[in-house]
Scaffold this active site. Sequence first.
Site, short mmCIF file in Angstrom:
data_model
loop_
_atom_site.label_atom_id
_atom_site.label_comp_id
_atom_site.label_asym_id
_atom_site.label_seq_id
_atom_site.Cartn_x
_atom_site.Cartn_y
_atom_site.Cartn_z
N SER A 85 0.85 -1.19 0.00
CA SER A 85 0.00 0.00 0.00
C SER A 85 0.88 1.24 0.00
CB SER A 85 -0.87 0.01 1.26
OG SER A 85 -1.41 1.32 1.44
N HIS A 133 -1.22 -1.52 -4.21
CA HIS A 133 -2.54 -1.32 -3.58
C HIS A 133 -2.76 0.18 -3.35
CE1 HIS A 133 -5.76 -2.81 -0.82
NE2 HIS A 133 -5.44 -1.77 -0.07
N ASP A 192 -5.12 2.94 -1.73
CA ASP A 192 -6.17 3.13 -0.73
C ASP A 192 -6.84 4.48 -0.94
OD1 ASP A 192 -6.11 0.83 1.05
OD2 ASP A 192 -4.05 1.44 1.47
N MET A 217 -9.81 7.03 -0.04
CA MET A 217 -10.72 7.31 1.08
C MET A 217 -11.48 8.60 0.82
SD MET A 217 -8.14 6.57 4.22
CE MET A 217 -7.22 5.03 4.31
N HIS A 265 -8.51 0.03 -3.67
CA HIS A 265 -9.35 -0.33 -2.52
C HIS A 265 -10.12 0.93 -2.19
CE1 HIS A 265 -9.42 -1.20 2.11
NE2 HIS A 265 -10.63 -1.23 1.58
N MET A 287 -12.60 3.10 -0.30
CA MET A 287 -13.31 3.26 0.97
C MET A 287 -14.16 4.50 0.84
SD MET A 287 -9.99 2.30 3.30
CE MET A 287 -8.86 2.40 1.90
N MET A 305 -10.50 -7.08 5.69
CA MET A 305 -9.77 -6.08 6.48
C MET A 305 -9.42 -6.67 7.84
SD MET A 305 -9.56 -3.23 4.71
CE MET A 305 -8.86 -2.23 6.00
N PHE A 322 -7.00 4.08 8.32
CA PHE A 322 -5.65 4.55 8.60
C PHE A 322 -4.65 3.40 8.45
CE2 PHE A 322 -8.66 7.07 10.94
CZ PHE A 322 -8.25 8.37 10.69
N GLY A 323 -3.43 3.72 8.02
CA GLY A 323 -2.35 2.76 8.06
C GLY A 323 -1.79 2.68 9.48
N ASP A 362 -5.82 -7.20 4.57
CA ASP A 362 -5.35 -5.81 4.58
C ASP A 362 -5.44 -5.21 5.98
OD1 ASP A 362 -4.74 -3.18 4.00
OD2 ASP A 362 -6.52 -2.81 2.77
C1 DX5 Z 1 -6.39 0.94 5.82
C2 DX5 Z 1 -5.86 0.58 4.46
C3 DX5 Z 1 -4.66 -0.33 4.46
C4 DX5 Z 1 -3.49 0.19 5.19
C5 DX5 Z 1 -2.39 -0.81 5.26
O1 DX5 Z 1 -7.62 1.58 5.70
O2 DX5 Z 1 -6.85 -0.06 3.68
O3 DX5 Z 1 -4.33 -0.71 3.12
O4 DX5 Z 1 -2.99 1.37 4.63
O5 DX5 Z 1 -1.39 -0.29 6.08
P1 DX5 Z 1 -0.77 -1.10 7.30
O6 DX5 Z 1 -0.09 -2.32 6.69
O7 DX5 Z 1 0.17 -0.14 7.90
O8 DX5 Z 1 -1.89 -1.51 8.19
ZN ZN Z 2 -6.34 -1.06 1.71
#
Ligand code: DX5
Ligand code: ZN
Length: 211
Positions: free
Chosen positions: A6, A29, A31, A33, A60, A62, A134, A140-141, A168
Amino acid sequence: MKISPSILDADFKAVQQDLDSIATADRIHLDVMDGQYVPNLSFGPPVLKNLNYPVEYEVHLMAQNPDRFVDLFCDMGVSTFTFHIETVTEEKALELFNGLKERGVKAGICIDGATPVSALSDEVLDQADQVLVMSVQAGFGGQSFMPESINKIKTLRARGFKAEIEVDGGVNLDNVKLLAQAGADIVVVGSALMKQPTALRANLITQFQSS
Ligand code: DX5
Ligand code: ZN
């Protein structure tokens, strides 16, 4: 195990270097949002379409009302378009799958960290090219892995789901083997890879792939 890094936490001052450093990954990937389905904003096609991807890339999404974004991402060349079951009716999910497949894009459906596998009907599982499980609550990461997601993978396989399962959130070299044993095919890895120096990433990717 396959790996899809990601780039959510990539350094966007030098994002092309970040992408080049993960060129041996199986895919990348993205992300996306919307600040509504999740309490955070990230990036969208105006930014993402100008990057040079060394391998195929998936989105992905969201976001509420995912149908608003299908054309934008298909035109951008994503290999897989994954949206959240929490944002659609079953009927809408099946309609979106058909539209994606007609355009040659793989259709993925995501269940969020707090959503049970039972939210996915047999019809949705029959038609999905991929389920994204998930293992954190989306948004958030850098969050901690939720161990109960292991059982979600097992439940999907027990229900006869044969297509790809991607996991994920909070994935690292300590939990990736458990995910492989449970039946996952591919993991999204954010901070465990992208917080490491670029020179170390190819080796880390190999370690995930050999798990
Ligand atoms: C969270 C994202 C993930 C995330 C993964 O909403 O969908 O893809 O960024 O990051 P880590 O591996 O740090 O959880
Ligand atoms: Zn993701």
